[in-house]
Design an enzyme around this catalytic site. Structure first.
Site, mmCIF file in Angstrom:
data_model
loop_
_atom_site.group_PDB
_atom_site.id
_atom_site.type_symbol
_atom_site.label_atom_id
_atom_site.label_comp_id
_atom_site.label_asym_id
_atom_site.label_seq_id
_atom_site.Cartn_x
_atom_site.Cartn_y
_atom_site.Cartn_z
ATOM 1 N N PHE A 111 0.822 -1.226 0.000
ATOM 2 C CA PHE A 111 0.000 0.000 0.000
ATOM 3 C C PHE A 111 0.849 1.266 0.000
ATOM 4 C CE2 PHE A 111 0.070 2.312 4.024
ATOM 5 C CZ PHE A 111 0.792 1.465 4.845
ATOM 6 N N LYS A 112 2.113 1.135 0.330
ATOM 7 C CA LYS A 112 2.953 2.333 0.408
ATOM 8 C C LYS A 112 3.110 3.017 -0.943
ATOM 9 C CE LYS A 112 5.131 1.126 4.713
ATOM 10 N NZ LYS A 112 4.572 -0.202 5.039
ATOM 11 N N ASP A 113 2.868 2.292 -2.044
ATOM 12 C CA ASP A 113 2.915 2.930 -3.359
ATOM 13 C C ASP A 113 1.893 4.065 -3.475
ATOM 14 O OD1 ASP A 113 4.954 1.362 -4.545
ATOM 15 O OD2 ASP A 113 3.536 -0.243 -4.995
ATOM 16 N N LEU A 116 3.784 6.980 -1.858
ATOM 17 C CA LEU A 116 5.142 7.298 -2.294
ATOM 18 C C LEU A 116 5.246 7.582 -3.783
ATOM 19 C CD1 LEU A 116 6.884 5.033 0.262
ATOM 20 C CD2 LEU A 116 7.234 7.492 0.012
#
Ligand SMILES: *Cc1c(COP(=O)(O)O)cnc(C)c1O
Length: 461
Positions: A111-113, A116
């Site tokens: 989920f960090k995409d 970021l």
């Protein structure tokens, strides 16, 4: 929009300044001075929008004054163009009123995409306008590093140094970072744990003399822009199951309190959220503080869900700021006491926390049981973090007529160890990373020593 520090002593800053600063100069975290709120009618009117259009409506108030609307729209479109599903954050139903929100459709499969991919573009935009350069120093327990590197690698204005705990991230996670061979990307394996890495990043922000005048930026979830981008999928998923006409609940596997804090903000901005369930692994400081007002640091457990293996939850300070009537002096004092070993909240602050969150902790063997059970029943393979979220959802769910959405924070291919321990077969790598295990790697192994790490950075400025 102005941003203020949770410790009350740093100056209020604009979005652009907060984006580049990361941590506030008084050691606090930046939060918006006021939150935008949306009426139920307005939220209802968004039900036909694309993810990108919705993202613009929700985030624009936070960047207004610093980023022109047209440029922001273009950044949002670019940021999500590399996702492999047209709805960006698709939902899968696993039972009556029970949903999984797939947040792993971006380039690095976690989920960090979401944050970021956007953060890299926002930084590049602001740095280009200001004709400045920035050194990014980040710590990762596995997923932040690769997502940050993917988000920043194409910028001429950024150099990125990512610290990961040596031999404590999965091979897929490590290779997603270390096989990016670009002149501005540096991977450092520190012989320590994630908290050691995060501590080095914090110390480097506090004393930047080693940088010889270069400016330091953050990609960890202390950076406000990451939280901002994560608010959007609470709205998109809730709208898809009938909000705002009906309430929804969320269960969120969390360690640093970043992802679930975005859910709390969505609620304050007008989304009718019933429950917010904090799901932790054995590293349960968040579960302990919510359920029994115990914020003590305990030693680190290495678990099958390594992206939540942390002892201290940085973003919890942002919630504590609200829990103390947004009084920065009180937070400054609390953090000093916390570092000295005093580890409980006032009754008022604890009541505030409990009024917004439920919590549950899941150990490794139960995580494997859930992966296996859900796979046998539905043929849907959960990653270990998501399995923790789903088990917590099922345990804490109070009203089964209210949809419960569990955030799926990573694709199971990133965590083959847990999947295999559960008795399931690890899936094959998606097309864009099929040759991951053949690609050349580049990284340096350094001692758990701040000055060694800082020297490494200085030599490469
Ligand atoms: C980072 C991460 C988490 C925890 O996110 P928080 O910011 O601590 O809430 C959970 N699951 C996965 C797969 C992650 O990468």
């Amino acid at each position: 929009m102005k941003y203020i520090s949770t410790r009350g002593k740093a100056p209020a800053l604009s979005f652009g300044d907060v984006l580049l600063a990361g941590l506030a100069s008084d050691g606090g975290l930046y939060v918006p001075e006021t939150l935008p709120t949306f009426s139920q009618e307005e939220i209802a009117s968004w039900s036909g929008l694309s993810y990108q259009e919705l993202a613009f409506n929700i985030m624009y108030p936070f960047v207004e004054g610093d980023i022109p609307a047209a440029a922001f729209k273009e950044m949002i479109n670019d940021a999500y163009a590399g996702f492999n599903h047209s709805s960006i954050a698709p939902m899968v139903q696993t039972d009556t009123n029970e949903w999984i929100l797939e947040l792993f459709r971006g380039p690095t499969l976690a989920f960090k995409d979401f944050a970021l991919q956007l953060l890299g573009r926002l930084m590049d935009y602001v740095l280009t306008k200001r004709q400045e350069k920035l050194v990014i120093l980040g710590a990762t327990s596995g997923d932040t590093g690769s997502a940050a590197i993917e988000g920043c690698r194409h910028s001429d204005h950024l150099k990125i140094f990512i610290l990961h705990p040596y031999q404590r991230v999965s091979e897929v996670q490590r290779r997603q970072m270390t096989t990016v061979i670009d002149d501005n990307v540096f991977n450092i394996a520190v012989k320590g744990n994630f908290d050691d890495c995060q501590g080095m990043v914090k110390n480097s922000f506090a004393d930047q003399s080693f940088l010889q005048g270069a400016k330091l930026g953050a990609v960890n979830s202390i950076n406000w822009a990451r939280i901002m981008a994560q608010i959007v999928y609470y709205f998109s998923s809730a709208l898809s199951v009938g909000a705002p006409a009906r309430k929804v609940s969320f269960s969120v596997p969390t360690g640093n309190f970043g992802d679930i804090f975005a859910g709390y903000l969505a609620k304050k901005m007008g989304l009718p959220i019933d429950q917010l369930v904090v799901a932790t692994n054995q590293n349960d400081i968040l579960h302990r503080v919510i359920s029994e007002n115990d914020m003590s640091r305990q030693s680190l457990n290495v678990t099958l869900s390594p992206s939540m293996d942390i002892m201290v939850s940085s973003n919890f300070e942002r919630l504590l700021f609200d829990a103390h009537g947004r009084n920065g002096a009180e937070i400054d004092d609390l953090m000093t006491r916390f570092n000295a070993g005093d580890v409980s909240l006032s009754d008022d602050a604890w009541s505030f926390v409990k009024s917004h969150f439920d919590s549950y902790k899941v150990d490794d063997s139960r995580t494997c049981e859930v992966i296996k059970q859900v796979f046998d029943e539905t043929q849907y393979l959960l990653d270990p973090h998501t399995a923790i979220g789903l088990d917590a959802a099922r345990t804490c769910w109070k009203d089964k007529s209210i949809p419960m959405i569990t955030l799926a924070t990573a694709h199971p291919v990133k965590f083959p160890e847990a999947v295999e321990k559960a008795g399931c077969v690890s899936p094959v790598l998606p097309d864009h990373m099929k040759d991951l295990f053949e690609r050349e790697e580049s990284y340096d192994v350094l001692d758990n020593d701040l000055s060694a790490v800082q020297r490494f950075v200085t030599e490469r400025l």
